[in-house]
Design a protein around this motif. Structure first.
Motif, PDB file in Angstrom:
ATOM      1  N   MET A  45       0.749  -1.221   0.048  1.00 24.20           N
ATOM      2  CA  MET A  45      -0.042   0.064  -0.146  1.00 24.20           C
ATOM      3  C   MET A  45       0.986   1.753   0.243  1.00 24.20           C
ATOM      4  N   TRP A  46       1.842   1.419   1.123  1.00 26.13           N
ATOM      5  CA  TRP A  46       2.731   2.501   1.045  1.00 26.13           C
ATOM      6  C   TRP A  46       3.264   2.676   0.027  1.00 26.13           C
ATOM      7  N   LEU A  47       3.799   1.548  -0.753  1.00 20.07           N
ATOM      8  CA  LEU A  47       4.944   1.767  -2.147  1.00 20.07           C
ATOM      9  C   LEU A  47       3.601   2.176  -3.161  1.00 20.07           C
ATOM     10  N   SER A  48       2.883   1.097  -3.751  1.00 19.15           N
ATOM     11  CA  SER A  48       1.816   2.463  -4.675  1.00 19.15           C
ATOM     12  C   SER A  48       1.574   3.556  -4.627  1.00 19.15           C
ATOM     13  N   ALA A  49       1.282   3.773  -3.190  1.00 21.35           N
ATOM     14  CA  ALA A  49       0.702   5.823  -3.106  1.00 21.35           C
ATOM     15  C   ALA A  49       2.114   6.542  -3.298  1.00 21.35           C
ATOM     16  N   ALA A  50       3.256   6.157  -2.838  1.00 21.26           N
ATOM     17  CA  ALA A  50       4.541   6.742  -3.492  1.00 21.26           C
ATOM     18  C   ALA A  50       4.384   6.063  -4.603  1.00 21.26           C
ATOM     19  N   VAL A  51       4.257   5.326  -5.511  1.00 23.65           N
ATOM     20  CA  VAL A  51       4.519   5.364  -6.902  1.00 23.65           C
ATOM     21  C   VAL A  51       3.160   6.544  -7.556  1.00 23.65           C
ATOM     22  N   VAL A  52       1.999   6.668  -6.963  1.00 26.48           N
ATOM     23  CA  VAL A  52       0.911   7.606  -7.350  1.00 26.48           C
ATOM     24  C   VAL A  52       1.715   8.452  -7.039  1.00 26.48           C
ATOM     25  N   PHE A  53       1.963   8.907  -6.170  1.00 25.74           N
ATOM     26  CA  PHE A  53       2.369  10.574  -5.881  1.00 25.74           C
ATOM     27  C   PHE A  53       3.505  10.565  -6.885  1.00 25.74           C
TER      28      PHE A  53
END
Length: 577
Positions: free
Chosen positions: A12-20
């Protein structure tokens, strides 16, 4: 060995970082603004924020259009990030990208799927919200999870945070506070597991907390003109502004540029996609209008919101659907292409939930549909699934239009190295917006000629009365506006009290020059503000007229006591420094 819960959290954190990161690169690398990377409308808010850097305060020294926190944030960005448009662009892209990451998290919670969360965030990014509209995205990306948390647990702390988000939304722009309060009030009303007395108590304490949090601002307003006058003025301005750009119901097949080749000769799939893309603004508009109602229908026919593992799914989705409807009413107006992204946070969450709900219905069937609809379960579920499929088709077709070119302009097609090089190039180009010669020229046709003139021919401490809507000119010329208005168009602030306050401010400020619209617009201005017209007639003389970009002309008025030191060659106007 990593536990499933830790692995899921890391994902989840990695995906959110990719989105950002992906969102930030996509937006920052292709800002599309003609004025130091920003659009003219961005400066509507920015010039008022920069006015604070001159020592003025909203309400006390200049008209607050109902967005005080926006102005203070704009001033803080300049103080922290450096003067110019680069810091504003970095901040705005960051705020939008953080909002996209929050939308991913919300859509993931609503759907139970990281893939659907990423898709929802991607839709929001591809709609390309205007940089200056970041509060319209950020406020609701923050409000929804706070309201969901209160639905889960009605603790004092969570109720306080719901009130705090409402207060912040109100200060960013007053209608944001109203819209968040509507969603919060609905959330309280939907807590049917609580006695009615408890719900009333939560509502009363919530409202009292919001009022307490904004009370310092209200006291400040009362000391500088009065709360009643302020809100009457802000409401009138908002109504007049909406009247300039009313909502227009577009036709689904009315593309003014004609039908594309793909639409006229495409196959059974390519042709409808091409027709939709030819009219993508209209299709997305109606998608946003219809989506909340389809989602609410899904909530009504569901047993547990089609998300049994997610507590109170029906209540949470109902609140998001209601918020989506309220934002549609509040934000969608002409020009639609620039407004479609404004209410999209709740819409993105609803799309992700609806797709997940359809998959649940396909797997589990009747057991997920409300037992209160025994004779219509299959029909209701089928219609909901069909509507969801149509909505997804429209969203994917519209938002992927010209996608390769858009990604290529941001440097995202050929890998991270080119994206980083593009970031460095944009940053270096905008690193110093001053002097203006770094990126434009006084010989370039258009409104920037006026910015060069004000910079070169007025003193740094002089105020400029700017009557037409040209907020970028004053901001980039680094001049403060006079009379409490960055623009004063006929029809706005024309009450006797507002005119008297403008005149009082003009008399106590050093206003060397005034820029007004040429005829026939100037006659409308004189008719709307007769006392201000008398002031200019008595103390100023006409020094020149200039067509700026073929669309309109402006007239220069000069204070009578000023003696020219020369002539500004590009415009042929007198210079005074």
């Amino acid at each position: 060995m990593t536990s499933p819960s830790r692995l899921q959290a890391a994902t989840m954190w990695l995906s959110a970082a990719v989105v950002f990161v992906g969102s930030w690169l996509y937006r920052f690398n292709d800002p599309n603004g003609s004025f130091g990377g920003l659009t003219d409308d961005h400066f509507f808010y920015l010039v008022r924020g920069w006015q604070i850097l001159l020592g003025d305060l909203p309400v006390r020294d200049f008209v607050d259009h109902g967005a005080p926190l926006y102005y203070y944030v704009a001033a803080a960005v300049q103080l922290i990030g450096g003067r110019g448009t680069l810091s504003e662009l970095v901040f705005s892209a960051g705020a939008l990208s953080f909002s996209a990451a929050l939308t991913f998290w919300l859509a993931r919670r609503a759907s139970g799927s990281i893939v659907l969360g990423l898709a929802a965030a991607g839709f929001q990014v591809l709609l390309e919200p205007r940089f200056y509209n970041y509060p319209k995205i950020l406020v609701y990306a923050l409000a929804i999870p706070v309201i969901w948390a209160f639905i889960d647990d009605q603790s004092t702390r969570r109720r306080f945070w719901m009130a705090a988000v409402t207060a912040v939304a109100f200060l960013f722009r007053h209608d944001h506070g109203v819209f968040v309060a509507i969603a919060a009030g609905l959330a309280i009303a939907l807590l049917v597991r609580l006695p009615a007395r408890e719900r009333v108590k939560h509502a009363v304490v919530y409202v009292a907390t919001v009022i307490a949090l904004v009370s310092p601002y209200l006291v400040f307003i009362q000391l500088h003109g009065g709360v009643a006058h302020y809100f009457r003025q802000a409401t009138t301005w908002a109504e007049q502004d909406r009247g300039r750009t009313p909502a227009v119901w577009p036709g689904l097949f009315d593309n003014p540029d004609g039908v594309s080749d793909a639409a006229s000769r495409g196959g059974p799939v390519a042709r409808p996609v091409a027709v939709l893309r030819d009219n993508w603004v209209a299709w997305m508009f109606y998608l946003e209008i219809v989506l909340p109602f389809v989602a609410l229908a899904g909530v009504l026919v569901s047993r547990r919101g089609f998300r049994a593992p997610w507590p109170y799914a029906r209540e949470k989705i109902a609140v998001v659907a209601a918020l989506a409807f309220v934002l549609d009413v509040g934000f969608l107006r002409h020009p639609l292409a620039a407004r479609l992204a404004d209410p999209f946070v709740p819409h993105a969450v609803l799309v992700a939930w609806m797709v997940a709900a359809c998959l649940v219905v396909l797997r589990r069937g009747r057991e997920e549909v409300s037992p209160r609809l025994p004779g219509a379960t299959r029909v209701a579920a089928g219609l909901f699934a069909l509507a969801t499929a149509v909505i997804v088709f429209v969203a994917v077709s519209a938002l992927t239009y010209d996608l390769h070119r858009r990604l290529d302009k941001a440097g995202l097609v050929e890998g991270p190295r080119r994206a980083v090089r593009r970031t460095i190039l944009v940053g270096s180009r905008l690193k110093q917006v001053w002097p203006l010669e770094n990126w434009t020229s006084p010989d370039t046709p258009g409104v920037m000629r006026l910015a060069f003139y004000l910079r070169d021919c007025t003193g740094p401490s002089d105020r400029v009365f700017m009557q037409p809507y040209l907020p970028q000119v004053l901001a980039l010329a680094q001049r403060g506006f006079a009379g409490g208005h960055a623009d004063l168009r006929a029809g706005f602030f024309r009450t006797p009290e507002a005119e008297a306050l403008t005149l009082e401010r003009l008399r106590r400020q050093s206003v060397s020059v005034a820029v007004v619209a040429a005829e026939p617009e100037f006659s409308s201005f004189l008719e709307a503000y007769p006392r201000i017209a008398e002031h200019f007639d008595a103390h100023y003389r006409t020094a020149g007229e200039q067509a700026l970009d073929g669309r309109f002309s402006v007239v220069l008025l000069v204070e009578n006591s000023l003696v020219p030191t020369g002539t500004y060659a590009p415009l042929g106007w007198p210079c005074f420094r």
